[in-house]
Design an enzyme around this catalytic site. Structure first.
Site, PDB file in Angstrom:
ATOM      1  N   ASP A   1      -6.012  -0.778   3.430  1.00  0.00           N
ATOM      2  CA  ASP A   1      -4.687  -1.212   3.837  1.00  0.00           C
ATOM      3  C   ASP A   1      -4.513  -0.850   5.305  1.00  0.00           C
ATOM      4  O   ASP A   1      -5.501  -0.640   6.010  1.00  0.00           O
ATOM      5  CB  ASP A   1      -3.611  -0.593   2.936  1.00  0.00           C
ATOM      6  N   LYS A  42       0.059  -4.201   2.845  1.00  0.00           N
ATOM      7  CA  LYS A  42       1.256  -5.022   2.989  1.00  0.00           C
ATOM      8  C   LYS A  42       0.925  -6.296   3.749  1.00  0.00           C
ATOM      9  O   LYS A  42       0.204  -6.283   4.738  1.00  0.00           O
ATOM     10  CB  LYS A  42       2.340  -4.244   3.728  1.00  0.00           C
ATOM     11  N   MET A  83       6.200   9.748   3.784  1.00  0.00           N
ATOM     12  CA  MET A  83       6.847   8.468   3.522  1.00  0.00           C
ATOM     13  C   MET A  83       8.357   8.650   3.376  1.00  0.00           C
ATOM     14  O   MET A  83       8.991   8.075   2.502  1.00  0.00           O
ATOM     15  CB  MET A  83       6.260   7.815   2.258  1.00  0.00           C
TER      16      MET A  83
END
Length: 271
Positions: free
Chosen positions: A43, A64, A179
């Site tokens: 990713d 994403k 996060m």
């Protein structure tokens, strides 16, 4: 143990952590496996420099995508099994360490259930590396003898949160939130309501070891404004506790290749 309806795989899956993003912080083993792999599933979190090292052929972006779409975890799991059964050497590359909020444990379980051999390649976790490159130790004899790693993806106000912010506020140790940029106002408020001193030092480290690393500092009371002033955006790590205040005493002499100039805080520079 493999389930009865599975078939043995001829290939192997390597669950590889890339570290915080600086290619020089890759382990030697991770670098070798990336060079030898038939295919790499990655990713964006390994960072631009490491992704640029990957060959054009044999790479699949499973992160994403446009319009906020994401590759679902079940699809990644199935892809790993399919590729291994084709006899390929497969690297599943993740940012930080794949077993620290990286879903590596879920992938390991799925691979085992389907009879696929795998190996875990640990890495420098961003939970420790991000504070470190900003001059912040997560433990310090004068400030913290314990450290807790938590996810900021959860809403601290939801009734059945897996993170007990009240208990964390009472530990007296360092809290590292991964996060947690978007929900920063929620969990800093939750910690204050649980009794943590509003003057507790807090730091945000954005894109640690990536080009354009940024740092914002403040307190539990002021860090949201400091975040907005610097325009901190994900990925970033939040450090809460006395250790975050030690940065001020070392930052003048801190040298790295990530932050061209210091540094951002809520401190009054008029004094």
């Amino acid at each position: 143990m493999a389930t009865d309806d599975t078939q043995p795989a001829d290939g192997t899956v390597y669950l590889v952590g890339s570290g915080p993003g600086d290619p020089e912080l890759l382990t030697l083993k991770a670098k070798r496996l990336l060079e030898d792999a038939d295919i790499v599933l990655h990713d964006k979190l390994p960072g631009p420099k490491i992704i640029d090292m990957l060959p054009d052929d044999g790479c699949i972006d499973v992160g994403k995508r446009a319009h906020g779409d994401r590759t679902p975890q079940w699809e990644i799991n199935e892809r790993l099994v399919e590729l291994a059964r084709e006899g390929k050497s497969v690297v599943r590359l993740k940012g930080g360490d794949s077993f620290v909020f990286g879903r590596g444990g879920e992938e390991a379980t799925y691979l085992a259930e389907h009879g696929v051999p795998f190996e875990v390649v640990p890495a420098v976790t961003s939970a420790v590396a991000a504070p470190a490159v900003a001059g912040i130790p997560v433990t310090h004899r004068d400030h913290a003898s314990s450290v807790s790693f938590v996810t900021g993806h959860e809403d601290p106000t939801k009734p059945e949160s897996a993170v007990d912010w009240g208990a964390l506020a009472a530990t007296g140790g360092t809290i590292v939130v991964l996060m947690g940029v978007t929900r920063l106002p929620l969990y800093t408020e939750a910690l204050r309501e649980a009794g943590m001193d509003p003057d507790t030092p807090v730091a945000l480290v954005e894109r640690a070891t990536w080009p354009g690393q940024q740092v914002a500092t403040g307190t539990l009371e002021t860090i949201v404004e400091a975040r907005d002033e610097v325009d901190i955006s994900p990925p970033a790590v939040t450090v809460i506790g006395g250790v975050a205040g030690t940065r001020e005493s070392v930052v003048e002499f801190l040298r790295n290749d990530y932050t061209p100039s210091d540094q951002h805080s809520d401190e009054n520079t008029d004094d």
